[in-house]
Scaffold this active site. Sequence first.
Site, PDB file in Angstrom:
ATOM      1  CE1 TYR A   1     -12.590 -51.815  -7.998  1.00  0.00           C
ATOM      2  CE2 TYR A   1     -12.366 -53.384  -6.201  1.00  0.00           C
ATOM      3  CZ  TYR A   1     -12.784 -53.079  -7.478  1.00  0.00           C
ATOM      4  OH  TYR A   1     -13.418 -54.041  -8.240  1.00  0.00           O
TER       5      TYR A   1
ATOM      6  CG  ASP B   1     -17.731 -61.502  -6.382  1.00  0.00           C
ATOM      7  OD1 ASP B   1     -18.726 -60.844  -6.729  1.00  0.00           O
ATOM      8  OD2 ASP B   1     -16.574 -61.259  -6.765  1.00  0.00           O
TER       9      ASP B   1
ATOM     10  CG  ASP C   1     -16.851 -55.139  -8.868  1.00  0.00           C
ATOM     11  OD1 ASP C   1     -17.386 -55.242  -9.984  1.00  0.00           O
ATOM     12  OD2 ASP C   1     -16.338 -56.098  -8.246  1.00  0.00           O
TER      13      ASP C   1
ATOM     14  CG  ASP D   1     -20.566 -57.590  -9.938  1.00  0.00           C
ATOM     15  OD1 ASP D   1     -19.333 -57.628  -9.749  1.00  0.00           O
ATOM     16  OD2 ASP D   1     -21.383 -57.871  -9.056  1.00  0.00           O
TER      17      ASP D   1
ATOM     18  CG  HIS E   1     -14.583 -52.738 -12.659  1.00  0.00           C
ATOM     19  ND1 HIS E   1     -15.041 -54.020 -12.633  1.00  0.00           N
ATOM     20  CD2 HIS E   1     -14.018 -52.516 -11.453  1.00  0.00           C
ATOM     21  CE1 HIS E   1     -14.754 -54.563 -11.466  1.00  0.00           C
ATOM     22  NE2 HIS E   1     -14.148 -53.678 -10.723  1.00  0.00           N
TER      23      HIS E   1
ATOM     24  CD  GLU F   1     -17.485 -58.887 -13.807  1.00  0.00           C
ATOM     25  OE1 GLU F   1     -16.691 -58.211 -13.130  1.00  0.00           O
ATOM     26  OE2 GLU F   1     -18.064 -59.890 -13.358  1.00  0.00           O
TER      27      GLU F   1
ATOM     28  CB  CYS G   1     -13.793 -64.459  -7.997  1.00  0.00           C
ATOM     29  SG  CYS G   1     -12.039 -64.051  -7.958  1.00  0.00           S
TER      30      CYS G   1
ATOM     31  NE  ARG H   1     -13.443 -58.619 -14.047  1.00  0.00           N
ATOM     32  CZ  ARG H   1     -13.652 -59.079 -12.821  1.00  0.00           C
ATOM     33  NH1 ARG H   1     -13.607 -58.234 -11.794  1.00  0.00           N
ATOM     34  NH2 ARG H   1     -13.909 -60.347 -12.594  1.00  0.00           N
TER      35      ARG H   1
ATOM     36  CD  GLU I   1      -9.921 -60.127 -12.762  1.00  0.00           C
ATOM     37  OE1 GLU I   1      -8.828 -59.567 -12.573  1.00  0.00           O
ATOM     38  OE2 GLU I   1     -10.797 -60.227 -11.878  1.00  0.00           O
TER      39      GLU I   1
ATOM     40  CG  ASN J   1      -7.812 -57.488  -9.445  1.00  0.00           C
ATOM     41  OD1 ASN J   1      -7.526 -57.222  -8.279  1.00  0.00           O
ATOM     42  ND2 ASN J   1      -8.755 -58.351  -9.779  1.00  0.00           N
TER      43      ASN J   1
HETATM   44  C1  LIG Z   1     -11.819 -57.184  -8.315  1.00  0.00           C
HETATM   45  C2  LIG Z   1     -12.961 -58.081  -7.970  1.00  0.00           C
HETATM   46  O1  LIG Z   1     -13.908 -58.049  -9.017  1.00  0.00           O
HETATM   47  C3  LIG Z   1     -13.698 -57.576  -6.724  1.00  0.00           C
HETATM   48  O2  LIG Z   1     -14.898 -57.837  -6.628  1.00  0.00           O
HETATM   49  O3  LIG Z   1     -13.057 -56.994  -5.852  1.00  0.00           O
HETATM   50  C4  LIG Z   1     -12.537 -59.547  -7.666  1.00  0.00           C
HETATM   51  C5  LIG Z   1     -11.491 -59.674  -6.600  1.00  0.00           C
HETATM   52  C6  LIG Z   1     -11.339 -61.058  -6.006  1.00  0.00           C
HETATM   53  O4  LIG Z   1     -12.322 -61.805  -5.926  1.00  0.00           O
HETATM   54  O5  LIG Z   1     -10.237 -61.376  -5.553  1.00  0.00           O
HETATM   55  C7  LIG Z   1     -12.133 -60.231  -8.970  1.00  0.00           C
HETATM   56  O6  LIG Z   1     -13.003 -60.803  -9.631  1.00  0.00           O
HETATM   57  O7  LIG Z   1     -10.935 -60.152  -9.326  1.00  0.00           O
HETATM   58 MG   LIG Z   2     -15.859 -58.047  -8.524  1.00  0.00          MG
END
Ligand SMILES: C[C@](O)(C(=O)O)[C@H](CC(=O)O)C(=O)O
Ligand SMILES: [Mg+2]
Length: 297
Positions: free
Chosen positions: A48, A62, A89, A91, A116, A118, A126, A161, A191, A213
Amino acid sequence: MLGATSTAAERRLALRKGLAGDQILRFPGAINPLTAQLIEQLGFDGVYISGGAFSAAMGVPDIGLTTLSEVTEHGQQISRVTNLPSFIDADTGFGEPMNVARTIQLLEDAGLSACHLEDQVNPKRCGHLDGKDVVSIEEMTKRIRAAVQGRRDENFVISARTDSRAGEGLPAAIDRAKAYADAGADLIFPEAMKDLGEFEAFAEALDVPILANMTEFGKSELFTASQLQDAGVQMVIYPVTTLRLAMGAIEAGLTQIRDEGTQAGVVDKMQTRARLYEVLDYESYNSFDSDVFNFTL
Ligand SMILES: C[C@](O)(C(=O)O)[C@H](CC(=O)O)C(=O)O
Ligand SMILES: [Mg+2]
């Protein structure tokens, strides 16, 4: 040696087959190509590539600051050294539906096997934080349809997602997932599920595979792969786990060096030079040039 021996098409096919099988697929996050090689050598099913870990490694939160080019290049560097399928990812898809179609093509060109998208608004955050906003079902289904239309290899897996569980509740999130599957999503990523029963509800309601996840310090309990498999989940990601492990070790080690004036006390925690060379398969580079591996450690 010198990267993957398989083609991107073969890796995508392997992922399709894995998703159709009855064993849950385990995809730890790779923070760099070397980590991906270790993930493969340790026998996992895939790699991943986390947006959260990548943005953190770039020194920013993020929130969608990393660009499509940066993310694609990072994905390509990882996917080209592993024979495992790589799942990135993407986004919110990096723009409007037309941009999303192009995003898919660039990710295909970079050798990735899946991504993925979202349903969060921009700027995203996040999925395990409070106060997320999502776009309308219509807007998200447009994103998915554009992704499907842009795809040239039908085995490239497009996962949708939904971040709607927190704000809209479970039934509404399941309705969204159904609409996303109808729009062409191959895999659903619900999620921030609260418990195993929520994963089960998604799995029961949908005909496409479900992803779990298992990120730490989030909203979901850390279920085992077999618990998730019993709940009907086909794939589990450990997205930021390797970054957290590494950063925990780096901080402890740096603190000790600062305080003790030497790293001697933490050497036994390190990957040895010999082990690094083993992971890199240094020795096999000899088949190209026998002068490459003619030293002793
Ligand atoms: C899965 C995720 O999109 C990621 O960027 O790895 C994040 C993981 C995290 O921030 O813990 C998420 O948004 O869940
Ligand atoms: Mg992410």
